[in-house]
Motif scaffolding. Structure first.
Motif, PDB file in Angstrom:
ATOM      1  N   LEU A 100       8.978   6.599 -32.356  1.00  0.00           N
ATOM      2  CA  LEU A 100      10.078   5.779 -31.859  1.00  0.00           C
ATOM      3  C   LEU A 100      10.479   4.667 -32.829  1.00  0.00           C
ATOM      4  N   LEU A 101       9.538   3.832 -33.247  1.00  0.00           N
ATOM      5  CA  LEU A 101       9.875   2.705 -34.113  1.00  0.00           C
ATOM      6  C   LEU A 101      10.323   3.130 -35.510  1.00  0.00           C
ATOM      7  N   PRO A 102       9.613   4.069 -36.188  1.00  0.00           N
ATOM      8  CA  PRO A 102      10.120   4.498 -37.503  1.00  0.00           C
ATOM      9  C   PRO A 102      11.507   5.104 -37.441  1.00  0.00           C
ATOM     10  N   VAL A 103      11.767   5.932 -36.437  1.00  0.00           N
ATOM     11  CA  VAL A 103      13.092   6.549 -36.309  1.00  0.00           C
ATOM     12  C   VAL A 103      14.141   5.484 -35.988  1.00  0.00           C
ATOM     13  N   ALA A 104      13.804   4.540 -35.117  1.00  0.00           N
ATOM     14  CA  ALA A 104      14.750   3.480 -34.771  1.00  0.00           C
ATOM     15  C   ALA A 104      15.087   2.628 -35.987  1.00  0.00           C
ATOM     16  N   THR A 105      14.088   2.344 -36.818  1.00  0.00           N
ATOM     17  CA  THR A 105      14.327   1.543 -38.025  1.00  0.00           C
ATOM     18  C   THR A 105      15.285   2.243 -38.971  1.00  0.00           C
ATOM     19  N   LEU A 106      15.006   3.501 -39.275  1.00  0.00           N
ATOM     20  CA  LEU A 106      15.871   4.236 -40.197  1.00  0.00           C
ATOM     21  C   LEU A 106      17.254   4.470 -39.603  1.00  0.00           C
ATOM     22  N   THR A 107      17.327   4.696 -38.303  1.00  0.00           N
ATOM     23  CA  THR A 107      18.619   4.931 -37.658  1.00  0.00           C
ATOM     24  C   THR A 107      19.505   3.697 -37.742  1.00  0.00           C
ATOM     25  N   VAL A 108      18.961   2.547 -37.397  1.00  0.00           N
ATOM     26  CA  VAL A 108      19.748   1.313 -37.378  1.00  0.00           C
ATOM     27  C   VAL A 108      20.186   0.924 -38.789  1.00  0.00           C
ATOM     28  N   VAL A 109      19.277   1.056 -39.754  1.00  0.00           N
ATOM     29  CA  VAL A 109      19.596   0.640 -41.120  1.00  0.00           C
ATOM     30  C   VAL A 109      20.639   1.547 -41.762  1.00  0.00           C
ATOM     31  N   SER A 110      20.576   2.845 -41.489  1.00  0.00           N
ATOM     32  CA  SER A 110      21.417   3.806 -42.213  1.00  0.00           C
ATOM     33  C   SER A 110      22.731   4.147 -41.523  1.00  0.00           C
ATOM     34  N   MET A 111      22.975   3.635 -40.322  1.00  0.00           N
ATOM     35  CA  MET A 111      24.195   4.059 -39.629  1.00  0.00           C
ATOM     36  C   MET A 111      25.398   3.174 -39.940  1.00  0.00           C
ATOM     37  N   ALA A 112      25.217   2.058 -40.636  1.00  0.00           N
ATOM     38  CA  ALA A 112      26.328   1.144 -40.905  1.00  0.00           C
ATOM     39  C   ALA A 112      27.477   1.804 -41.671  1.00  0.00           C
ATOM     40  N   PRO A 113      27.218   2.574 -42.743  1.00  0.00           N
ATOM     41  CA  PRO A 113      28.357   3.218 -43.423  1.00  0.00           C
ATOM     42  C   PRO A 113      29.146   4.153 -42.520  1.00  0.00           C
ATOM     43  N   ILE A 114      28.468   4.861 -41.619  1.00  0.00           N
ATOM     44  CA  ILE A 114      29.158   5.769 -40.695  1.00  0.00           C
ATOM     45  C   ILE A 114      30.052   4.973 -39.746  1.00  0.00           C
ATOM     46  N   VAL A 115      29.548   3.851 -39.255  1.00  0.00           N
ATOM     47  CA  VAL A 115      30.320   3.016 -38.331  1.00  0.00           C
ATOM     48  C   VAL A 115      31.603   2.522 -38.994  1.00  0.00           C
TER      49      VAL A 115
END
Length: 329
Positions: A197-212
């Motif tokens: 949960l935490l590793p996936v949440a970290t990578l998800t939050v950090v890497s989704m900014a360009p998509i947004v």
């Protein structure tokens, strides 16, 4: 169809040539950087026992590890083994490099895959909402959050998540991919998700900014286009316009961008695996670098180059398909 075959064949040959050239450059550069590292491979291998053996024993060990050879000789020896399908022997794990990669790569692929899907889905939905409700409080909040994530180091966010959810709230494990004394495959599915949960949440939050941010701009462009304005003028609802025009013209570019930024996601996984003590390929690369385990680091580097190249290749193919579809339309 016969006229398209030469073009397809040329594209395949070009991709193969670029892959071979990339791997050659990666191998040469990585090996040169390893030869310039201040870490002594022999001392790193001996660890705390460096003063417990005599000089003749050190010389014999250096000969067994091929450390008495020059950088060029060691590189040729490693390349000859690679040509036979042998990635070498890991002095850190005391087993063949292929076995180490086979053990740790699936965990990294699982972590990166879940983070890739999560950042794409969440990033696209936030960008879609921000674009639809342009200049609203939601749009401004999403933009500020995205720019904050762009500037935020992944290791800092990982430690923040650990401090909040693992230590303060005690909702998630502090580290590792499984409970102590168990391997990842021995635990239940719920336990796997709990540790991921935490590793996936970290990578998800950090890497989704360009998509947004990219999706927001694309949605605004589509909503301001002539055919959407024509559709709205003829009484079509906003929901119908979003379903049949906005999503259709903004989803594929978001997927292309997600594949194109795969290298950043993979780089973030190295840090996340290290912070969370997650036994994936990224953590093995960091340990191999600190221990000057040349064979293991070279094997991990090759696998990493293949993964990044595959992501960029898929993005290129999808972007060309998108351009062709737009031209046909």
């Amino acid at each position: 169809m016969p006229q398209l075959m030469p073009t397809h064949s040329y594209a395949i040959l070009s991709a193969g040539f670029r892959l071979v050239l990339l791997l050659i450059l990666v191998v040469l550069l990585a090996y040169l950087l390893l030869s310039w590292t201040p870490i002594d491979p022999l001392n790193a291998y001996l660890g705390g026992n460096v003063f417990g053996i005599s000089e003749p024993q050190k010389a014999l060990l250096a000969q067994q590890l091929s450390l008495d050879q020059s950088v060029g000789q060691r590189l040729l020896h490693w390349l000859s083994g690679l040509a036979r399908g042998d990635l070498g022997f890991s002095t850190l794990y005391q087993q063949p490099v292929s076995s180490v990669i086979a053990t740790h790569l699936p965990l990294s692929l699982l972590l990166i895959g879940l983070s890739w899907v999560g950042s794409l889905v969440l990033g696209y939905l936030l960008g879609l909402l921000a674009g639809i409700y342009q200049d609203s409080w939601l749009d401004k909040a999403v933009q500020r959050f995205s720019w904050l994530m762009v500037c935020m180091p992944s290791f800092w966010l990982a430690m923040l998540f650990i401090s909040l959810f693992s230590i303060a709230l005690q909702l998630t494990p502090v580290c590792c991919a499984a409970p102590i004394g168990m391997t990842f495959s021995e635990q239940s599915v719920l336990s796997m998700l709990h540790h991921l949960l935490l590793p996936v949440a970290t990578l998800t939050v950090v890497s989704m900014a360009p998509i947004v941010l990219h999706t927001r701009e694309k949605v605004i462009d589509v909503l301001q286009s002539d055919y959407v304005q024509y559709s709205l003028a003829h009484g079509d609802s906003l929901l119908k316009v979003v379903r049949f025009h906005v999503i259709r013209n903004s989803l594929l570019p978001a997927i292309v961008l997600q594949f194109a930024t795969f290298a950043e996601l993979f780089g973030g996984s190295l840090i996340a695996e290290t912070v969370f003590s997650f036994p994936g390929l990224g953590a093995s690369m960091v340990k191999a670098g600190l221990a000057s385990d040349t064979d293991l680091l070279m094997g991990c580097t090759l696998i990493s180059a293949l993964m990044v190249f595959s992501g960029n290749l898929i993005a290129t193919v999808l972007s060309r398909y998108f351009i062709q579809e737009a031209g046909d339309a």
